[in-house]
Design an enzyme around this catalytic site. Structure first.
Site, short mmCIF file in Angstrom:
data_model
loop_
_atom_site.label_atom_id
_atom_site.label_comp_id
_atom_site.label_asym_id
_atom_site.label_seq_id
_atom_site.Cartn_x
_atom_site.Cartn_y
_atom_site.Cartn_z
N ASP A 74 0.80 -1.23 0.00
CA ASP A 74 0.00 0.00 0.00
C ASP A 74 0.83 1.27 0.00
O ASP A 74 0.47 2.27 -0.61
CB ASP A 74 -0.96 0.02 1.20
N ASP A 77 5.47 0.22 3.46
CA ASP A 77 5.67 -1.02 4.20
C ASP A 77 5.54 -2.21 3.26
O ASP A 77 5.52 -2.07 2.05
CB ASP A 77 4.67 -1.11 5.37
N TYR A 226 -6.04 0.91 8.50
CA TYR A 226 -7.10 1.21 7.51
C TYR A 226 -8.45 0.82 8.07
O TYR A 226 -9.18 0.02 7.51
CB TYR A 226 -6.81 0.50 6.18
#
Length: 484
Positions: A74, A77, A226
């Site tokens: 994303d 990471d 998220y």
């Protein structure tokens, strides 16, 4: 009559700098798409242009006895979070659908990026009946390490939602991504397009039938990273809006109607989709002259009135340099997403010679385009500190981005594993990152137009797929010479 802010922004953009008023939008468009190659998970293809990356995550899914290789990391990471990845895919697809004719040779690159995501999302949706896989990699452990994706030795835990552990938000966003992508591939790969839309229908039905937030089902595996803070009703509306556009099935129109009105936000992001759904549905009111969708056109215009700086109902702050400022963490994600909606709504307005009012101000399409251009130009370097927030674009751009693979020696040069903690030596250095993640857009400046360029400052220095995905459409618009 043109809203007065239109002239204010034109004037401010001329006064802010002597930088060329028009950056090279075609170059920026090309680089914004190239960035996704640096985020790839899975076995990399021969044509991989970002050559300092290598294959990674090759056993993803094995703990659940399924193949979940592929997709994108994303941000900085090594975790695959499907909720923002699906939104990224929806926005890339929307960019290709609205602006594909203006993208020239970059349309093929956009399709490649979309397919890299949808191939993975199809696996997630089809691998196990009654389950939707929604992520790979334990974020809490991953975030304690600073290691290259090629070296990952952290648990590649597999996360899923099911009828007993529902996730209407992540499922509806996945359905949106697959439905939007099905239209992108309709004319170039009809068999793949049919697979995408058939899967989108199934996943959307799952989202509708088994209601619940994935944050409740998966808790610390997705929160606070998220979390679905806005709930799942916005995703149900957004997902159904994309299924409606892809199929024209009245079932989805009726379902959207059954949801009732949504919130009246002043933001658009991977979490809150209401504004995107309103603009998407307003297309039917404006271009198809379908009065059943008038309320969404009104909602889209109410949203825009909250964005425009001189509107009486504006709730959007702007920095002194003219940048929209919504939230301190990764502010540019909101800027690119909202700019996409402004450019797209202006496009619909131009096609139908439509204007609307914010209070007593008449809003013409060029007012939206002017504001969009100001945001695009700011990101590309027309700002008080002359900093391009796109890595590798212009002469002055972020050199110490918060991104593991970019900040550590390339696998090609340093093949033995650095381990979980071995990379922190690079993390804390003031040296520039050795690998340039071309096209990456970082979280951006602070509310004072400042940018310290510190690797540990993830709120400002971390790039993310969804920042770039939403920027592709506006870049394509201006690359095609539409500056007004």
């Amino acid at each position: 009559m043109t809203s007065p802010f239109f002239f204010v922004f034109l004037l401010s953009s001329l006064l802010i700098s002597n930088v060329d008023a028009n950056p090279n939008y075609k170059e920026a468009l090309s680089k914004s798409l190239l960035f996704f190659q640096g985020q790839r998970s899975g076995p990399l293809p021969r044509g991989q242009q970002i050559s300092w990356r290598a294959s990674s995550g090759l056993s993803d899914g094995s703990s659940a006895h399924v193949d979940l290789t592929g997709g994108y990391y994303d941000a900085g990471d090594n975790v695959k979070f499907n909720f923002p990845m699906a939104f990224t895919t929806t926005m890339l697809s929307w960019s290709a659908l609205e602006y594909g004719k203006r993208m020239g040779p970059e349309l093929d690159n956009a399709r490649v990026n979309i397919r890299w995501a949808t191939d993975y999302l199809l696996k997630c949706a089809r691998a196990t009946p009654g389950k939707l896989y929604v992520g790979v990699g334990d974020p809490n452990v991953d975030h304690k390490c600073w290691e290259r994706p090629e070296d990952m030795d952290t648990p590649r835990t597999v996360y899923s939602v099911s009828p007993s552990n529902p996730g209407s938000d992540v499922a509806a966003e996945t359905a949106a991504a697959l439905a939007a992508a099905s239209m992108v591939f309709r004319k170039v790969d009809s068999k793949y397009s049919r697979l995408l839309i058939a899967t989108a229908k199934d996943v959307m039905q799952f989202a509708i039938q088994y209601r619940g937030a994935y944050s409740d089902s998966l808790s610390s595996s997705v929160c606070p990273f998220y979390c679905s803070y806005s709930g799942y009703k916005d995703e149900l509306m957004w997902g159904a809006s994309w299924l409606l556009r892809a199929t024209n099935d009245p079932y989805y129109a009726n379902f959207i109607k059954s949801l009732g009105g949504g919130d009246q936000p002043d933001i658009f992001s991977w979490d809150n989709k209401y504004a995107g759904a309103y603009v998407l549905l307003s297309r039917r009111a404006l271009l198809n002259k379908d009065s059943n969708f008038e309320q969404y056109k009104q909602a889209a215009e109410n949203f825009i009135c909250k964005i425009l700086p001189d509107s009486p109902s504006s709730s959007t702050q702007y920095t002194q340099g003219g940048l929209m400022y919504k939230l301190p963490q990764s502010n540019l994600q909101y800027v690119t997403s909202i700019t996409f909606l402004l450019t797209t709504y202006a496009k619909y307005m131009k096609a139908t010679k439509h204007t609307f009012n914010c209070g007593n101000s008449v809003i013409v399409p060029n007012a939206l385009i002017s504001l969009s251009k100001r945001q695009v130009d700011y990101i590309l370097g027309d700002n008080p500190i002359k900093m391009s927030y796109m890595v590798g674009f212009g002469s002055n751009f972020p050199k110490r981005i918060h991104h593991r693979a970019s900040s550590l020696p390339s696998h090609a040069l340093h093949s033995h594993s650095l381990g979980c903690n071995g990379g922190f030596q690079s993390f804390y250095t003031q040296n520039p990152n050795p690998n340039i993640l071309t096209g990456a857009i970082v979280g951006g400046p602070n509310q004072n137009d400042g940018y310290p360029d510190q690797r540990d400052d993830y709120s400002h220095a971390e790039p993310a797929t969804y920042i770039n995905a939403a920027f592709v459409g506006p870049l394509a618009y201006f690359a095609a010479g539409r500056s007004s």
